[in-house]
Design a protein around this motif. Structure first.
Motif, mmCIF file in Angstrom:
data_model
loop_
_atom_site.group_PDB
_atom_site.id
_atom_site.type_symbol
_atom_site.label_atom_id
_atom_site.label_comp_id
_atom_site.label_asym_id
_atom_site.label_seq_id
_atom_site.Cartn_x
_atom_site.Cartn_y
_atom_site.Cartn_z
ATOM 1 N N TYR A 168 -5.255 -14.542 -16.500
ATOM 2 C CA TYR A 168 -6.151 -13.945 -15.963
ATOM 3 C C TYR A 168 -6.363 -14.242 -14.488
ATOM 4 O O TYR A 168 -6.404 -13.408 -13.419
ATOM 5 C CB TYR A 168 -7.590 -14.698 -16.357
ATOM 6 N N ALA A 169 -5.514 -15.481 -13.903
ATOM 7 C CA ALA A 169 -5.353 -15.811 -12.601
ATOM 8 C C ALA A 169 -4.271 -14.750 -11.977
ATOM 9 O O ALA A 169 -4.584 -14.267 -10.747
ATOM 10 C CB ALA A 169 -5.119 -17.268 -12.776
ATOM 11 N N ALA A 170 -3.259 -14.609 -12.663
ATOM 12 C CA ALA A 170 -2.218 -13.761 -12.212
ATOM 13 C C ALA A 170 -2.741 -12.259 -11.816
ATOM 14 O O ALA A 170 -2.510 -11.672 -10.890
ATOM 15 C CB ALA A 170 -0.995 -13.575 -13.107
ATOM 16 N N ARG A 171 -3.780 -11.784 -12.889
ATOM 17 C CA ARG A 171 -4.405 -10.712 -12.638
ATOM 18 C C ARG A 171 -5.235 -10.567 -11.411
ATOM 19 O O ARG A 171 -5.078 -9.301 -10.701
ATOM 20 C CB ARG A 171 -5.038 -10.051 -13.887
ATOM 21 N N ASP A 172 -6.238 -11.345 -11.310
ATOM 22 C CA ASP A 172 -7.074 -11.523 -10.285
ATOM 23 C C ASP A 172 -6.291 -11.471 -8.979
ATOM 24 O O ASP A 172 -6.632 -10.817 -7.957
ATOM 25 C CB ASP A 172 -7.857 -12.821 -10.591
ATOM 26 N N MET A 173 -5.228 -12.216 -8.830
ATOM 27 C CA MET A 173 -4.232 -12.313 -7.697
ATOM 28 C C MET A 173 -3.602 -10.801 -7.258
ATOM 29 O O MET A 173 -3.600 -10.482 -6.182
ATOM 30 C CB MET A 173 -3.355 -13.459 -7.731
ATOM 31 N N GLN A 174 -3.365 -10.419 -8.202
ATOM 32 C CA GLN A 174 -2.712 -9.083 -8.211
ATOM 33 C C GLN A 174 -3.680 -8.090 -7.450
ATOM 34 O O GLN A 174 -3.344 -7.108 -6.834
ATOM 35 C CB GLN A 174 -1.917 -8.538 -9.402
ATOM 36 N N GLU A 175 -4.887 -7.914 -8.155
ATOM 37 C CA GLU A 175 -5.906 -7.319 -7.778
ATOM 38 C C GLU A 175 -6.208 -7.402 -6.165
ATOM 39 O O GLU A 175 -6.447 -6.518 -5.392
ATOM 40 C CB GLU A 175 -7.240 -7.437 -8.661
ATOM 41 N N PHE A 176 -6.330 -8.685 -5.809
ATOM 42 C CA PHE A 176 -6.715 -8.908 -4.287
ATOM 43 C C PHE A 176 -5.424 -8.438 -3.501
ATOM 44 O O PHE A 176 -5.811 -7.865 -2.313
ATOM 45 C CB PHE A 176 -6.763 -10.591 -4.105
ATOM 46 N N ARG A 177 -4.194 -8.797 -3.996
ATOM 47 C CA ARG A 177 -3.248 -8.041 -3.045
ATOM 48 C C ARG A 177 -3.214 -6.571 -2.847
ATOM 49 O O ARG A 177 -2.910 -6.310 -1.911
ATOM 50 C CB ARG A 177 -1.592 -8.845 -3.456
ATOM 51 N N HIS A 178 -3.435 -5.913 -4.087
ATOM 52 C CA HIS A 178 -3.667 -4.698 -4.044
ATOM 53 C C HIS A 178 -4.651 -4.124 -2.988
ATOM 54 O O HIS A 178 -4.699 -2.992 -2.515
ATOM 55 C CB HIS A 178 -3.749 -4.078 -5.226
ATOM 56 N N SER A 179 -5.777 -4.738 -3.113
ATOM 57 C CA SER A 179 -7.082 -4.446 -2.163
ATOM 58 C C SER A 179 -6.891 -4.633 -0.746
ATOM 59 O O SER A 179 -7.511 -4.047 0.093
ATOM 60 C CB SER A 179 -8.131 -5.288 -2.849
ATOM 61 N N CYS A 180 -5.667 -5.463 -0.409
ATOM 62 C CA CYS A 180 -5.380 -5.905 1.044
ATOM 63 C C CYS A 180 -4.327 -4.800 1.553
ATOM 64 O O CYS A 180 -3.770 -4.982 2.722
ATOM 65 C CB CYS A 180 -4.843 -7.088 1.144
ATOM 66 N N LYS A 181 -4.131 -3.807 0.674
ATOM 67 C CA LYS A 181 -2.719 -2.858 1.322
ATOM 68 C C LYS A 181 -3.476 -1.644 2.138
ATOM 69 O O LYS A 181 -4.844 -1.352 1.913
ATOM 70 C CB LYS A 181 -2.233 -2.182 0.182
ATOM 71 N N ASN A 182 -2.627 -1.213 3.266
ATOM 72 C CA ASN A 182 -3.330 -0.284 3.989
ATOM 73 C C ASN A 182 -4.558 -0.489 4.770
ATOM 74 O O ASN A 182 -5.498 0.066 4.866
ATOM 75 C CB ASN A 182 -3.259 1.001 3.504
ATOM 76 N N LEU A 183 -4.908 -1.847 5.083
ATOM 77 C CA LEU A 183 -6.239 -2.217 5.631
ATOM 78 C C LEU A 183 -6.187 -1.834 7.127
ATOM 79 O O LEU A 183 -7.492 -1.580 7.539
ATOM 80 C CB LEU A 183 -6.478 -3.670 5.538
ATOM 81 N N ASP A 184 -5.227 -1.711 7.935
ATOM 82 C CA ASP A 184 -5.308 -1.111 9.285
ATOM 83 C C ASP A 184 -5.245 0.213 9.588
ATOM 84 O O ASP A 184 -5.520 0.600 10.591
ATOM 85 C CB ASP A 184 -3.797 -1.788 10.023
ATOM 86 N N ARG A 185 -5.499 1.086 8.408
ATOM 87 C CA ARG A 185 -5.378 2.483 8.477
ATOM 88 C C ARG A 185 -7.167 2.761 8.743
ATOM 89 O O ARG A 185 -7.977 1.950 8.595
ATOM 90 C CB ARG A 185 -5.025 3.251 7.292
ATOM 91 N N ASP A 186 -7.259 3.964 9.072
ATOM 92 C CA ASP A 186 -8.602 4.414 9.424
ATOM 93 C C ASP A 186 -9.495 4.491 8.046
ATOM 94 O O ASP A 186 -8.910 4.924 7.231
ATOM 95 C CB ASP A 186 -8.715 5.929 10.090
#
Length: 408
Positions: A101-119
């Protein structure tokens, strides 16, 4: 594989029940999919359906070579590049000791931080004009329900009782893209993150809030450019508080996520390495150790830094056979490879130094050479401009060979 016949069906059913319940008891939580499959395919069907059924056993393991059953985690992409050209074959029933459950939570967080600098103009919340967190850090709003402005939060440094007992300020000081315990705080939007990353003043205030929380945990920010941290003067008292109140582990996880989301990724790895050193090497913060290994390491967005932290944790973890936060074969091979490369570099430097000392330029006949020979020196060293070096090498004196005669 078992071939079930009609007369053996009751015994096989009892055996399956005991096997599955034993496995589920070891994981502390039943698997509803497997239990529903068992109920629908075995208990509700007559015996004629089981005359030639092939049953997979729980001991069948068809995993990729290089992964250990305790090491592999499908939610951890840290070591994906180590197996780029090899297809992953999963076990039918994985019994990993890692917190999935911790590994899945951290994976979801890392995926949510992709392409943050785009419009982020397509964000619906931005179209509604919701920039609550950015306005709070610009001093245009106060936190709710504490009614605190961001500039006033620096005055709470040292007020440890208030920081410990109040639970509604952390969501305002370190906002995320997910809900927290304070429902009056707003989540970050994509456009808000983009604007926050470009605002130097807002990031400066975020670093100040970070320093207040570090002091609360007994840590001091040593270098603002690199994010290096160290123990503060009251670290013993604050470490005891961390061991008593484990809800601070959730706060530290939120702080690490916020730093990575809002453009301060270089602050993540130094803080995680500090906690690894205190828990694994200095034997402090024993009630923070599990959170460091399950959550803190994998909140680091930089994959290369995350690998270094896993290797550092593996080198200091005891006993090593219980380490499940990375593939042990890769970690051991990587350690051996690094050791070999270090020896190669040292050997190359020694050979280079030895060859530099032994190389002598061609002997030049002239007054200088005759002068050097008269003074008892060997052939002179010459630099690029034709000038002799200050330090000259004298020829070694050969010792006379002594011959010993033995009478038989």
């Amino acid at each position: 594989r078992l071939f079930v016949q009609r007369q053996h069906f009751p015994a096989i059913r009892a055996r399956l029940w005991s096997s599955i319940l034993t496995q589920e008891r070891s994981l502390h939580q039943p698997d509803p999919m497997q239990l529903s499959w068992l109920h629908s395919s075995i208990l509700l069907k007559p015996a004629k359906h089981f005359q030639s059924v092939r049953w997979p056993t729980s001991r069948q393991i068809t995993m990729q070579s290089g992964f250990n059953s305790d090491d592999y985690c499908q939610y951890d992409s840290t070591w994906d590049d180590e197996y780029e050209n090899k297809p992953v074959k999963h076990k039918m029933y994985s019994r990993s000791r890692r917190n999935i459950y911790a590994a899945r939570d951290m994976q979801e967080f890392r995926h949510s931080c992709k392409n943050l600098d785009r419009d982020g103009n397509g964000d619906c919340s931005y179209e509604k004009g919701s920039l609550i967190n950015l306005k709070f850090y610009k001093g245009q709003l106060k936190s709710s329900p504490d009614n605190i402005q961001i500039d006033q939060f620096a005055d709470f440094m040292g007020r440890y009782d208030w920081l410990e007992m109040t639970h509604s300020y952390i969501q305002w000081m370190f906002p995320l893209q997910e809900r927290g315990m304070n429902w009056e705080a707003e989540v970050l939007t994509k456009k808000e993150i983009q604007l926050f990353r470009e605002d130097k003043e807002a990031k400066r205030k975020l670093v100040k809030s970070y320093e207040v929380m570090l002091d609360f945990y007994g840590i001091r920010l040593r270098n603002k450019d690199t994010g290096e941290v160290e123990r503060s003067s009251r670290w013993k008292e604050r470490f005891d508080n961390l061991n008593r109140n484990t809800h601070n582990n959730l706060r530290i996880t939120r702080i690490l996520k916020c730093l990575g989301t809002l453009g301060l990724e270089h602050y993540q790895a130094p803080l995680v390495k500090f906690f690894l050193t205190e828990t694994l090497r200095n034997n402090q913060l024993h009630r923070v150790k599990q959170s460091v290994l399950d959550y803190f390491i994998f909140a680091v967005l930089n994959k290369s830094e995350r690998k270094k932290l896993v290797v550092y944790a593996y080198e200091n973890f005891r006993p090593k056979e219980d380490f499940v936060w990375g593939p042990r074969k890769i970690l051991e091979n990587g350690k051996a490879k690094a050791k070999v490369e270090k020896e190669k570099v040292n050997c190359h430097e020694m050979r280079k130094e030895q060859s530099r000392r032994e190389i002598t330029p061609p002997f030049q006949v002239g007054k200088q050479s005759q002068q050097f020979a008269a003074n008892g020196y060997d052939k002179p060293f010459y630099m690029a401009g034709g000038q002799p070096k200050a330090q000259l090498r004298k020829p070694k004196k050969q010792k006379a060979r002594k011959i010993k005669f033995c009478m038989w």
